[in-house]
Design an enzyme around this catalytic site. Sequence first.
Site, PDB file in Angstrom:
ATOM      1  N   TYR A 144     126.295  33.223  23.131  1.00  0.00           N
ATOM      2  CA  TYR A 144     125.261  33.410  24.135  1.00  0.00           C
ATOM      3  C   TYR A 144     124.641  34.780  23.953  1.00  0.00           C
ATOM      4  O   TYR A 144     125.350  35.768  23.792  1.00  0.00           O
ATOM      5  CB  TYR A 144     125.868  33.305  25.533  1.00  0.00           C
ATOM      6  CG  TYR A 144     124.890  33.533  26.667  1.00  0.00           C
ATOM      7  CD1 TYR A 144     123.840  32.633  26.891  1.00  0.00           C
ATOM      8  CD2 TYR A 144     125.011  34.624  27.517  1.00  0.00           C
ATOM      9  CE1 TYR A 144     122.948  32.837  27.938  1.00  0.00           C
ATOM     10  CE2 TYR A 144     124.116  34.834  28.567  1.00  0.00           C
ATOM     11  CZ  TYR A 144     123.090  33.931  28.775  1.00  0.00           C
ATOM     12  OH  TYR A 144     122.204  34.127  29.811  1.00  0.00           O
ATOM     13  N   ASP A 238     125.847  41.405  18.648  1.00  0.00           N
ATOM     14  CA  ASP A 238     125.612  41.402  20.084  1.00  0.00           C
ATOM     15  C   ASP A 238     126.917  41.811  20.759  1.00  0.00           C
ATOM     16  O   ASP A 238     127.840  41.013  20.890  1.00  0.00           O
ATOM     17  CB  ASP A 238     125.145  40.022  20.544  1.00  0.00           C
ATOM     18  CG  ASP A 238     124.852  39.988  22.048  1.00  0.00           C
ATOM     19  OD1 ASP A 238     125.138  41.000  22.732  1.00  0.00           O
ATOM     20  OD2 ASP A 238     124.352  38.955  22.531  1.00  0.00           O
ATOM     21  N   LYS A 266     126.356  45.169  30.146  1.00  0.00           N
ATOM     22  CA  LYS A 266     127.615  45.167  30.917  1.00  0.00           C
ATOM     23  C   LYS A 266     128.259  46.552  31.052  1.00  0.00           C
ATOM     24  O   LYS A 266     127.760  47.359  31.828  1.00  0.00           O
ATOM     25  CB  LYS A 266     128.552  44.098  30.350  1.00  0.00           C
ATOM     26  CG  LYS A 266     127.864  42.723  30.455  1.00  0.00           C
ATOM     27  CD  LYS A 266     128.668  41.508  30.115  1.00  0.00           C
ATOM     28  CE  LYS A 266     127.858  40.267  30.445  1.00  0.00           C
ATOM     29  NZ  LYS A 266     127.659  39.340  29.375  1.00  0.00           N
TER      30      LYS A 266
HETATM   31  C1  LIG Z   1     126.187  38.691  29.153  1.00  0.00           C
HETATM   32  C2  LIG Z   1     125.689  38.608  27.769  1.00  0.00           C
HETATM   33  C3  LIG Z   1     124.315  38.679  27.464  1.00  0.00           C
HETATM   34  C4  LIG Z   1     123.258  38.690  28.534  1.00  0.00           C
HETATM   35  O1  LIG Z   1     123.317  39.829  29.325  1.00  0.00           O
HETATM   36  P1  LIG Z   1     122.616  39.800  30.780  1.00  0.00           P
HETATM   37  O2  LIG Z   1     122.811  41.194  31.284  1.00  0.00           O
HETATM   38  O3  LIG Z   1     123.351  38.762  31.561  1.00  0.00           O
HETATM   39  O4  LIG Z   1     121.201  39.468  30.580  1.00  0.00           O
HETATM   40  C5  LIG Z   1     123.946  38.709  26.141  1.00  0.00           C
HETATM   41  N1  LIG Z   1     124.858  38.659  25.151  1.00  0.00           N
HETATM   42  C6  LIG Z   1     126.175  38.594  25.405  1.00  0.00           C
HETATM   43  C7  LIG Z   1     127.143  38.568  24.280  1.00  0.00           C
HETATM   44  C8  LIG Z   1     126.636  38.548  26.716  1.00  0.00           C
HETATM   45  O5  LIG Z   1     127.953  38.424  26.953  1.00  0.00           O
END
Ligand SMILES: *Cc1c(COP(=O)(O)O)cnc(C)c1O
Length: 428
Positions: A144, A238, A266
């Site tokens: 994701y 990511d 995060k």
């Molecule tokens: C949570 C997450 C996102 C998206 O971040 P948001 O702050 O929710 O937009 C993108 N990549 C990874 C790996 C994530 O865990």
Amino acid sequence: MQYKKSIKAYEKAKEVIPGGVDSPVRAFKSVGGTPLFIKKGEGAYLVDVDGNAYVDYVQSWGPLIFGHSDKTIEKAVIKAVKKGLSFGAPTKAETKLASLICGLFESIDKVRFVSSGTEAVMSAIRLARGFTCKDDIVKFEGCYHGHSDSLLVQAGSGAVTFGTPSSPGVPSDLTKHTLLAKYNDMKSVKECFKNSKNIACVIIEPIAGNMGFVPSDAKFLQELRTLCDKHGALLIFDEVMSGFRAHLKGAQGVYETKPDMVTFGKVIGGGMPVGAFGARAEIMDKLSPDGPVYQAGTLSGNPVAMAAGLASLEKIIDDEGLHVRLEAKAKRLVEGLKCAADEAGIALQVGAIGSMFGFFFNDKVVKNFDDALTSDTKRFALFHQGMLKRGFYFACSQFETGFICDAMDESMIDATIEAARVVFKEIA
Ligand SMILES: *Cc1c(COP(=O)(O)O)cnc(C)c1O
């Protein structure tokens, strides 16, 4: 436990907010029951509006590495608030946080701040395309990368839970440049490069957390690096979830492989909305105003959010034993869960790196999204309900990762394992 006030709050919310929640994973769709409405968080605990307290293994889905209401971060935020909430002009706090990040990561000379992980990844992809002058991207099933259009293809957790791997409202014209590969499967990536000579980047969660917890194989990451170099594509890690969590340096502290670009979110905001993306200067200098690739944000680098991120990151860096301590707790938890599951004759796959942990109700090791999908989600739902009733708050889907925070102590973890022992027997 009584959930009367949460149920009432949920009914009211549903009237004015779709599904009663502002992010679909918060609804308890796949485990049944009502999402708990939260009154406050304290250290390792969440307290709901009915006054029930829970040991919180979600930690706001990752950001809170020290637990709720950390005093250092709280103080920094209050101090910043008193000077004004937003200026739309640069502040020194941005440079300070950027310098910390550049100092930690060899692969990063410059970073830009945004307000969410979604935004960070979306901007990184644009920059990768602008830099390479190519259009296609490779992503992995089950990873994701936020909810932007071209990345909402086979996107793990929320999307799996809701059975909409790619969403209505996303024109196929926008996803036709997104090539899908299988996690930990080099053959499938090579296939993508065979099918397209136009690949700008490969984006991966190097420690996947959005199809459940699935680390990549070291050799796989190294081969990705080689393949990207061979074809002039950028490798993007990511690390919105794994950054500062799996290790101070995220996956780059766990594996040898170095990416071209990294995205953060995060933990980097310590609980406030912050995202960031960084790379070597040659790439970052293509970004406006220095270069032609446009990217912007009214609240980007917001001073209050920067204060929270800075306080959080400084505290992480100052505490050398932090990640070892967190990993010991994470391992104590998953090994305890595994033991208890064994006793009940339940097949459980477990894993942990740093403060990230996961478990699958599955009799085989999970290496990719297809494997993850063979897990017993009905049993997970029963487990979730049983644990919640006993005061332990786990993410409400089999396809999520769990988080340890520093405020958790061993007695809380042992109590979790004891509760799980009872629950496993009930659901065996
Ligand atoms: C949570 C997450 C996102 C998206 O971040 P948001 O702050 O929710 O937009 C993108 N990549 C990874 C790996 C994530 O865990």
